[in-house]
Design a protein around this motif. Sequence first.
Motif, PDB file in Angstrom:
ATOM      1  N   THR A 103     -31.599  76.973  25.714  1.00  0.00           N
ATOM      2  CA  THR A 103     -30.218  77.008  26.176  1.00  0.00           C
ATOM      3  C   THR A 103     -30.145  76.733  27.677  1.00  0.00           C
ATOM      4  O   THR A 103     -29.273  75.996  28.148  1.00  0.00           O
ATOM      5  N   LEU A 115     -21.770  77.431  23.617  1.00  0.00           N
ATOM      6  CA  LEU A 115     -22.945  77.247  22.772  1.00  0.00           C
ATOM      7  C   LEU A 115     -23.277  78.530  22.015  1.00  0.00           C
ATOM      8  O   LEU A 115     -23.526  78.511  20.802  1.00  0.00           O
ATOM      9  N   VAL A 116     -23.288  79.642  22.721  1.00  0.00           N
ATOM     10  CA  VAL A 116     -23.624  80.929  22.111  1.00  0.00           C
ATOM     11  C   VAL A 116     -22.569  81.323  21.075  1.00  0.00           C
ATOM     12  O   VAL A 116     -22.882  81.901  20.030  1.00  0.00           O
ATOM     13  N   ARG A 155     -30.452  73.095  28.287  1.00  0.00           N
ATOM     14  CA  ARG A 155     -29.197  72.401  27.984  1.00  0.00           C
ATOM     15  C   ARG A 155     -28.179  72.626  29.091  1.00  0.00           C
ATOM     16  O   ARG A 155     -27.472  71.698  29.515  1.00  0.00           O
ATOM     17  N   ALA A 161     -28.401  78.911  19.463  1.00  0.00           N
ATOM     18  CA  ALA A 161     -28.408  79.136  20.907  1.00  0.00           C
ATOM     19  C   ALA A 161     -28.456  80.616  21.262  1.00  0.00           C
ATOM     20  O   ALA A 161     -28.452  80.978  22.439  1.00  0.00           O
ATOM     21  N   ALA A 164     -23.097  78.314  29.125  1.00  0.00           N
ATOM     22  CA  ALA A 164     -23.663  78.462  27.781  1.00  0.00           C
ATOM     23  C   ALA A 164     -22.736  79.192  26.822  1.00  0.00           C
ATOM     24  O   ALA A 164     -22.998  79.211  25.607  1.00  0.00           O
TER      25      ALA A 164
END
Length: 294
Positions: free
Chosen positions: A142, A126-127, A145, A133, A123
């Motif tokens: 999240t 994304l973060v 995903r 996210a 993740a």
Amino acid sequence: MTTEATEATAPAPPAGKVLLELNGLRREFGSRHTTVAVDDVSLEVHEGETLALVGESGCGKTTLTRLLLGLLEPTAGNVRFDGQDLAALSASQLRGVRRQMQVVLQDPYSSMNPRMRITDIVAEPLVTHDPEARGRRARARTRERVGELLEAVGLDAGIQDRYPHEFSGGQRQRVSIARALALRPRLLVLDEPTSALDVSVQATVLDLLAELQRRLGLTYVFVSHNLAVVAQVADRVAVMSRGSLVEVGEAAAVLHSPQHPYTRQLLDAVPVLDPRRGRRAAERASSAAGADSR
């Protein structure tokens, strides 16, 4: 690149449009005693293809990949991604382009924080790039995903709370690929992605990369010194020596009918089981040495 090599090995243009374009790239290091790591490199990477970048250690492959990813500024020349000159972009625009360009490294374990759980490792992009996210309220979305990404690379979504040391090298490389796919990139730079893996595991990872490319329409720059792997995965091959490209062409042409002496040396250095091929390679090397001495 020499004119002779260019004329001898220029392939027919690939079907996809140009996604990545390198124009006259040069990169120097040092001030008093300058070292030229990349010298006048021009190259196109077409959408949906796998371009292999090959050459011995120290030839400039790593510097070139850092330039094309925008992690280094060129001393001269420019990099264009989807028509955009990286040097002309603002910081926020460059950040947007970098979402579309991701990298998978040779040693997956060294690129992971051993104290982080798999869910946080995958993740992380994304973060970093997606505000939606972040925070506790986005946590469930999240994780969902991350589970999808893990399943896409052949892993169980239930491994999210485990740590990197609990997995094999091949599994860790799959985690690295999942992390690279998190932002739905268009280009993956694969830097020796199988060289740290056993031969049997290499095959499964290469099969996975081929499947992902077909399914997601990815474009690969595949950096490797293993010509056997290159022959299996590449559409085109770019051969690098002493910071310059010496030969570029369709994989079959370059690997079976190399035009540049350096490319022939690389191919002759590949271990062979057929003694007749070994003798022929030795004869070619001897002939080349004789020609040099004259």
